[in-house]
Design an enzyme around this catalytic site. Sequence first.
Site, PDB file in Angstrom:
ATOM      1  N   HIS A  57      56.327  -0.430   7.695  1.00 48.14           N
ATOM      2  CA  HIS A  57      56.216  -1.957   7.221  1.00 48.14           C
ATOM      3  C   HIS A  57      55.283  -2.650   7.862  1.00 48.14           C
ATOM      4  CE1 HIS A  57      60.884  -1.058   6.217  1.00 48.14           C
ATOM      5  NE2 HIS A  57      59.859  -0.465   5.416  1.00 48.14           N
TER       6      HIS A  57
ATOM      7  N   CYS B 249      41.269 -17.575   3.774  1.00 50.32           N
ATOM      8  CA  CYS B 249      40.596 -16.238   4.151  1.00 50.32           C
ATOM      9  C   CYS B 249      39.167 -16.810   4.197  1.00 50.32           C
ATOM     10  CB  CYS B 249      40.689 -15.146   3.078  1.00 50.32           C
ATOM     11  SG  CYS B 249      39.305 -13.893   3.384  1.00 50.32           S
TER      12      CYS B 249
HETATM   13  P1  NAD Z   1      68.740  -3.134  11.039  1.00 49.94           P
HETATM   14  O1  NAD Z   1      68.853  -4.469  11.517  1.00 49.94           O
HETATM   15  O2  NAD Z   1      68.960  -2.983   9.542  1.00 49.94           O
HETATM   16  O3  NAD Z   1      69.695  -2.144  11.790  1.00 49.94           O
HETATM   17  C1  NAD Z   1      69.476  -1.916  13.078  1.00 49.94           C
HETATM   18  C2  NAD Z   1      70.547  -1.044  13.658  1.00 49.94           C
HETATM   19  O4  NAD Z   1      70.271  -1.077  15.005  1.00 49.94           O
HETATM   20  C3  NAD Z   1      72.035  -1.591  13.503  1.00 49.94           C
HETATM   21  O5  NAD Z   1      72.874  -0.551  12.723  1.00 49.94           O
HETATM   22  C4  NAD Z   1      72.479  -1.919  14.721  1.00 49.94           C
HETATM   23  O6  NAD Z   1      73.901  -1.486  14.826  1.00 49.94           O
HETATM   24  C5  NAD Z   1      71.606  -0.732  15.622  1.00 49.94           C
HETATM   25  N1  NAD Z   1      71.218  -1.211  16.968  1.00 49.94           N
HETATM   26  C6  NAD Z   1      71.206  -2.544  17.388  1.00 49.94           C
HETATM   27  N2  NAD Z   1      70.831  -2.618  18.688  1.00 49.94           N
HETATM   28  C7  NAD Z   1      71.055  -1.271  19.129  1.00 49.94           C
HETATM   29  C8  NAD Z   1      70.760  -0.603  20.517  1.00 49.94           C
HETATM   30  N3  NAD Z   1      70.387  -1.353  21.403  1.00 49.94           N
HETATM   31  N4  NAD Z   1      70.835   0.977  20.360  1.00 49.94           N
HETATM   32  C9  NAD Z   1      71.382   1.444  19.268  1.00 49.94           C
HETATM   33  N5  NAD Z   1      71.433   0.847  18.080  1.00 49.94           N
HETATM   34  C10 NAD Z   1      71.308  -0.374  17.894  1.00 49.94           C
HETATM   35  O7  NAD Z   1      67.144  -2.679  11.279  1.00 49.94           O
HETATM   36  P2  NAD Z   1      66.429  -1.418  10.376  1.00 49.94           P
HETATM   37  O8  NAD Z   1      67.256  -0.334  10.004  1.00 49.94           O
HETATM   38  O9  NAD Z   1      65.194  -1.529  11.299  1.00 49.94           O
HETATM   39  O10 NAD Z   1      65.940  -2.218   8.877  1.00 49.94           O
HETATM   40  C11 NAD Z   1      64.913  -2.320   8.542  1.00 49.94           C
HETATM   41  C12 NAD Z   1      64.223  -3.455   8.666  1.00 49.94           C
HETATM   42  O11 NAD Z   1      64.173  -4.095   9.842  1.00 49.94           O
HETATM   43  C13 NAD Z   1      62.877  -3.181   8.470  1.00 49.94           C
HETATM   44  O12 NAD Z   1      62.088  -3.664   7.422  1.00 49.94           O
HETATM   45  C14 NAD Z   1      61.942  -3.624   9.846  1.00 49.94           C
HETATM   46  O13 NAD Z   1      60.933  -4.005   9.355  1.00 49.94           O
HETATM   47  C15 NAD Z   1      62.977  -4.940  10.096  1.00 49.94           C
HETATM   48  N6  NAD Z   1      62.933  -5.346  11.436  1.00 49.94           N
HETATM   49  C16 NAD Z   1      62.174  -4.922  12.541  1.00 49.94           C
HETATM   50  C17 NAD Z   1      62.343  -5.770  13.736  1.00 49.94           C
HETATM   51  C18 NAD Z   1      61.247  -5.286  14.912  1.00 49.94           C
HETATM   52  O14 NAD Z   1      60.033  -5.084  14.436  1.00 49.94           O
HETATM   53  N7  NAD Z   1      61.778  -5.400  16.138  1.00 49.94           N
HETATM   54  C19 NAD Z   1      63.153  -6.661  13.837  1.00 49.94           C
HETATM   55  C20 NAD Z   1      63.952  -6.988  12.722  1.00 49.94           C
HETATM   56  C21 NAD Z   1      63.861  -6.321  11.484  1.00 49.94           C
END
Ligand code: NAD
Length: 264
Positions: free
Chosen positions: A123, A156
């Site tokens: 992403h 840009c």
């Molecule tokens: P999501 O929010 O859908 O799911 C995250 C999962 O992680 C949840 O099921 C939750 O229960 C679990 N979780 C949270 N903390 C945890 C921990 N400490 N240990 C274990 N499990 C834990 O996120 P996803 O599946 O990555 O969804 C995809 C989208 O989220 C992507 O498009 C991504 O780009 C985006 N996103 C990225 C970030 C980042 O870069 N850090 C932050 C927010 C969202």
Amino acid sequence: MSDPMDKLIALTRQAGRIVVFTGAGISTESGIPDFRGPGGVWEKYDPNDFHIDRFLASAESRRRYWQRSTDMYNQILLARPNAAHQAVLALERMGKLGAVITQNIDGLHQAAGTASDQVIELHGSTLYISCLSCGSRHDRATFQPKVSPAGDAPDCAQCGGLMKPATISFGQMLIPETLARAGEETDACDLFLVIGSSLVVYPAAEFPIRAIRGGAPLAIVNRQETPHDPYATVVLNDSAGEVMSGVMAALGVEAIPVAAPLHS
Ligand code: NAD
């Protein structure tokens, strides 16, 4: 062997080429909220504000986008990799890592020390910006100070097109080369390890299924249940940092010191 932790340790020990597939859940212990977990981004913001159509619709919606994106970017700059990112680096140093396929846009795998060419960012990355017209790409660090507090971003410098963080928004196509490489790594792995993903965002969530079809066992470390749990060899509904530290300790790997925040 019935204990899921023992099973995960055994799978990791046996594996020679692991694909680690990460989502926002691996970074919550670094202080970056996920989307769908409790306290996640979707409790604060409307997901539609991150749709590409809304970004393109008006200067006002772009200002709102940049304000929100700037909030999230500032949070990411303060974050440092946690024990789970360090465990992925340890797998790399053990020669067991095929690649990291990440949905995250936070750059924390690279900040932990994992080689950039081993991290496939499905992403994109919020640490870069790119032009929607000519595709020119720049470090966000030099661009961000030019974004006003109200969210006005310069166009840009090369072609006058709209600049946007180099992330894939809802409604934007994933990069075909990136998808192809993630597919190749998935086909070549002998363990597919999911860490911190709800596995509901497609096409990303297709990769665990593709791995199983290719004969690799699927291991899932995620606090909440996922739709792919029934297909997994092992599921641990627990903290990514704790589980991965436990796996590394069992494999006799010393903890790698936590790296500095991204902005230092
Ligand atoms: P999501 O929010 O859908 O799911 C995250 C999962 O992680 C949840 O099921 C939750 O229960 C679990 N979780 C949270 N903390 C945890 C921990 N400490 N240990 C274990 N499990 C834990 O996120 P996803 O599946 O990555 O969804 C995809 C989208 O989220 C992507 O498009 C991504 O780009 C985006 N996103 C990225 C970030 C980042 O870069 N850090 C932050 C927010 C969202």
